[in-house]
Write a protein that holds these residues in place. Structure first.
Motif, PDB file in Angstrom:
ATOM      1  N   LEU A 121      53.385  -2.637  81.373  1.00  0.00           N
ATOM      2  CA  LEU A 121      54.336  -1.897  82.195  1.00  0.00           C
ATOM      3  C   LEU A 121      53.614  -1.103  83.260  1.00  0.00           C
ATOM      4  N   PRO A 122      54.314  -0.737  84.331  1.00  0.00           N
ATOM      5  CA  PRO A 122      53.720   0.181  85.307  1.00  0.00           C
ATOM      6  C   PRO A 122      53.449   1.528  84.645  1.00  0.00           C
ATOM      7  N   PRO A 123      52.605   2.362  85.254  1.00  0.00           N
ATOM      8  CA  PRO A 123      52.280   3.656  84.647  1.00  0.00           C
ATOM      9  C   PRO A 123      53.499   4.552  84.508  1.00  0.00           C
ATOM     10  N   VAL A 124      53.432   5.470  83.536  1.00  0.00           N
ATOM     11  CA  VAL A 124      54.535   6.393  83.261  1.00  0.00           C
ATOM     12  C   VAL A 124      54.027   7.819  83.450  1.00  0.00           C
ATOM     13  N   PHE A 125      54.801   8.644  84.172  1.00  0.00           N
ATOM     14  CA  PHE A 125      54.461  10.051  84.389  1.00  0.00           C
ATOM     15  C   PHE A 125      55.602  10.921  83.875  1.00  0.00           C
ATOM     16  N   LEU A 126      55.301  11.701  82.845  1.00  0.00           N
ATOM     17  CA  LEU A 126      56.310  12.598  82.274  1.00  0.00           C
ATOM     18  C   LEU A 126      55.930  14.037  82.617  1.00  0.00           C
ATOM     19  N   PHE A 127      56.733  14.659  83.470  1.00  0.00           N
ATOM     20  CA  PHE A 127      56.449  16.026  83.921  1.00  0.00           C
ATOM     21  C   PHE A 127      57.012  17.030  82.924  1.00  0.00           C
ATOM     22  N   LEU A 128      56.180  18.002  82.541  1.00  0.00           N
ATOM     23  CA  LEU A 128      56.550  19.014  81.547  1.00  0.00           C
ATOM     24  C   LEU A 128      56.398  20.381  82.212  1.00  0.00           C
ATOM     25  N   LEU A 129      57.527  21.025  82.519  1.00  0.00           N
ATOM     26  CA  LEU A 129      57.522  22.245  83.332  1.00  0.00           C
ATOM     27  C   LEU A 129      57.807  23.489  82.512  1.00  0.00           C
ATOM     28  N   ASP A 130      56.992  24.505  82.730  1.00  0.00           N
ATOM     29  CA  ASP A 130      57.192  25.830  82.145  1.00  0.00           C
ATOM     30  C   ASP A 130      58.145  26.607  83.059  1.00  0.00           C
ATOM     31  N   THR A 131      59.266  27.109  82.491  1.00  0.00           N
ATOM     32  CA  THR A 131      60.223  27.878  83.306  1.00  0.00           C
ATOM     33  C   THR A 131      60.139  29.380  83.036  1.00  0.00           C
ATOM     34  N   CYS A 132      59.206  29.807  82.166  1.00  0.00           N
ATOM     35  CA  CYS A 132      59.020  31.246  81.920  1.00  0.00           C
ATOM     36  C   CYS A 132      58.072  31.829  82.965  1.00  0.00           C
TER      37      CYS A 132
END
Length: 767
Positions: A121-132
């Protein structure tokens, strides 16, 4: 040392010793370990790429290479590692001396196989954002992410998770309105609970208990349907509008925070959810979790400090005294997370931006074992973060060349054993006869998983000599030469699987009789980097380890063994050219942030060591001993000694310390600049003098990751400390002679390089 750099340019390999002694006793007298620094994806000019699978030895599984002996009549090749005779298959029937396959060409010691039939599969980017975060920081982060979404390859899959007091998994495939699944941050969640709540265990979906084998390289196996994946992971081209809208509407964590407390931040739980999601949707294919962290974890798994602000975050002194129970619990959690990520073949990248610590020291194990990138900055608005993050997705000559899902293997001759590796990888526990009893780093294996790797990712591989013993003869290697083969099986940026093979040949000498040959093969630059990695590793793993004492004793033993001197006469001591700079490297290593952790937080120390453990020799050497360039009216730009004596009123200095680049203006130069002389037509030469170091600094910054901090300062200014801290204190506040006119002194009690070398000579020659 130019010849060693030339070898590196061809194969990406540099060894501390390029000629090895024949016995274990002689090897121990060499002091510096028998180690190789190998860059698996080193950019090799004219690298041959062949569209077929390699031939392997049926005994030791090594690949056919230019050092194999070939019988063209009988169509047989002999493996140089185990001397097994192997028949060529039918499609090699036309092989002859004037009709060789690419892997037998003498100049192709490094070759890459584009494996047929293996796609992913093509690469996967999962963004994990801090909202504090405070509002200003959140705006900076959202802006950077919005720009990054436009740079992500159009075919790559993208997902979004935000977290604060709770974890929100956003369903990008539901475009009608924003929709997310919420997990309580204070509650530990298992993989099954994550999949149940996300609806990924429905009929036809993932079966409970399905697991990926260690080191799997595959597409979506044992995974779920494409429609289920597309609820959370969509091609970047299809979800760019949805993602941009989500980011625009994203607000700070809504849970109130008392003035005497920290925000409730569940970083560990968020990472668990992200890992579970990728494990269900894309097991065994190249995927990265890009975690943006703006503060310490205070809730749920991975907690490093309580919410109460009266409790300070752990320091080095707390870790030494073992008064931080949360530290060990958090490290144990991240070790388990690292194991899960490695089994899935996924990478954890960490972008930590805060004025306080965020827990990089605890997360180090997960980032390093998955081969993740790490950036530490003061703010999401700082150029260090913004430019580094942009480089992750940049294409062209300055691209990082991110690759995925690698497996790294080492094969070696019978008299050589592998002790282990230090670097961004995880052991695959492939035990065999080539594994040494003594372990350094991640040992007891000849194969390692590299979930993420790029063009500069470099592993330090440590070896041990175990000569074959024949009856009636001393333990000496049977052959006068030995071979080492490095194999890297990885997912290329185009999504296809590649196998790169590098085979090197070195020779044995009788160490007791041929000291000159040993000396001729010594690479002092590589040796300094090997010692730095080994010292950092020992500081982390051995209790009561005195790094300065260990380095000093090692250097004294090396000087006694290879120095040229008369007994008890320090003035007679001298080193050959091969060893001349090594004491200077060790002097600067003793003073560096890798050994002297005072005034650094555990997070900063972990960050520095992670970058040291993944960079090549050239970059690592700059971290140990910064480079200094001098600019003046009287001469062209030239290298200057890393000494306080280099400071002059009419001189500009450019210091490259890897993590920071400092432009330092002498007192006179600074006064002229403040007066604006550079803006006057008759002072164009002065304007050019100011501009040249700035251009050189930007050239350094453009080629480096993480992007260094640029410090522009003047003599006697507050930021001059960035330069003074790195210089040899040949002139201090208590020196008998003051500085030269326009020069400077350093307020320190540290010994100078001259005093250090004098003590070294006295101890080395003592009987």
């Amino acid at each position: 040392m130019a010849e060693f750099a030339e070898v590196e340019a061809v194969d990406g390999v540099r060894m501390a010793w390029n000629v090895w002694p024949g016995t274990r006793v002689e090897a121990s007298k060499c002091v510096v370990p028998l180690a190789a620094l190998f860059t698996p994806l080193h950019p090799v000019p004219n690298l041959p790429e062949v569209p077929y699978a390699p031939l392997r030895c049926k005994s030791c599984r090594s690949l056919l290479n230019p050092f194999s002996q070939v019988d063209f009549v009988a169509k047989i090749w002999i493996c140089p590692f185990c001397y097994q005779r192997n028949h060529f298959p039918a499609h090699y029937a036309s092989i002859a001396e004037n009709n060789l396959p690419a892997e037998l060409f003498p100049q192709y010691t490094t070759i890459e196989y584009a494996l047929p039939g293996e796609t992913s599969l093509p690469p996967v980017f999962l963004f994990l954002l801090d909202t504090c975060l405070i509002e200003e920081e959140l705006v900076y982060l959202k802006t950077a992410l919005s720009q990054a979404i436009g740079l992500v390859p159009a075919n790559s899959l993208v997902g979004l998770i935000t977290y604060g007091t709770q974890v929100h998994v956003h369903e990008l495939g539901f475009g009608e309105c924003p929709k997310s699944y919420v997990f309580r941050g204070s509650k530990d969640v298992t993989r099954e609970q994550i999949l149940d709540q996300l609806g990924l265990t429905a009929p036809g979906g993932l079966q409970r208990g399905s697991a990926q084998p260690v080191g799997v390289i595959a597409g979506v196996r044992d995974g779920i349907s494409a429609s289920s994946i597309n609820r959370f992971l969509l091609p970047a081209a299809d979800c760019e509008f949805t993602l941009t809208t989500l980011l625009d509407e994203l607000q700070r964590d809504s849970f109130p925070v008392k003035s005497d407390q920290r925000a409730a931040r569940c970083t560990g739980t968020a990472l668990s959810v992200a890992t579970g999601l990728l494990g269900a949707c894309v097991p065994g294919t190249g995927a990265r979790i890009l975690a943006f962290v703006g503060g310490p974890c205070t809730e749920g798994s991975g907690t490093i400090v309580s919410k109460d602000l009266s409790e300070p975050i752990r320091s080095h002194k707390d870790l030494d005294k073992d008064t931080v129970p949360q530290y060990h619990k958090a490290v144990k959690f991240y070790e388990a997370l690292a194991k899960q990520l490695v089994n899935q073949g996924h990478v954890l990248d960490l972008f930590a931006c805060a004025l306080d610590q965020v827990g990089v020291a605890e997360m180090k194990v997960a980032v390093e074992r998955t081969g993740g990138l790490v950036v530490l900055a003061e703010s999401f608005g700082h150029s260090v973060f913004k430019d580094s993050f942009r480089r992750v997705f940049e294409a062209g000559e300055h691209a990082l060349g991110l690759s995925f899902n690698g497996i790294f293997e080492v094969n070696c001759s019978k008299d050589v054993r592998i002790q282990g590796t230090i670097g961004p990888c995880a052991s695959l526990e492939k035990k065999g006869v080539s594994c040494a009893d003594t372990v350094v780093g991640q040992g007891n294996t000849s194969a390692w998983k590299m979930c993420g790797l790029d063009r500069s990712t470099t592993l330090a591989v440590f070896f041990e000599i175990v000569p074959s013993v024949q009856s009636g003869t001393p333990a000496q290697p049977i052959s006068q030469q030995f071979f080492i083969q490095f194999l890297t099986h990885y997912q290329h940026t185009d999504g296809h699987m590649r196998l790169r093979a590098t085979t090197v040949r070195r020779r044995w000498v009788d160490g007791s009789a041929s000291t000159e040959e040993l000396v001729a093969g010594f690479d002092q630059e590589t040796a300094a980097v090997v010692m730095a990695r080994l010292c950092s590793f020992k500081m982390e793993t051995e209790e009561e380890f005195d790094a300065t004492r260990w380095l000093d004793r090692s250097l004294i033993r090396l000087s006694s063994r290879f120095g040229d001197y008369r007994k008890d006469d320090p003035s007679s001591f001298s080193f050959t050219q091969r060893f001349a700079i090594f004491p200077q490297f060790m002097f600067n290593l003793r003073r560096s942030q890798y050994v002297q952790v005072f005034n650094n937080s555990p997070d900063e120390t972990a960050y520095f060591r992670m970058v040291l453990n993944r960079e090549n020799v050239t970059n690592s050497l700059v971290m140990i001993q910064p480079s200094l360039i001098s600019y003046s009216f009287n001469s062209a730009p030239e290298p200057a000694l890393l000494d306080v004596a280099a400071i002059a009123a009419d001189r500009i200095l450019l210091l490259d310390a890897y993590f920071s680049v400092v432009i330092f203006h002498g007192m006179t130069i600074a006064q002229w600049r403040i007066a604006g002389f550079q803006n006057q037509p008759e002072h164009q030469a002065f304007a050019q003098l100011l501009q040249t170091p700035r251009e050189d600094a930007h050239a350094i910054i453009r080629d480096r990751f993480p992007v260094p901090r640029l410090v522009d300062c003047d003599q006697h200014g507050s930021q001059a400390r960035f330069l003074l801290a790195k210089l040899n204190p040949s002139a201090t506040y208590n020196s008998a002679n003051g500085p030269a006119p326009g020069g400077d002194i350093i307020f320190t009690d540290d010994v100078s390089l001259q005093v250090f070398v004098e003590h070294l000579q006295r101890l080395a020659v003592s009987s």
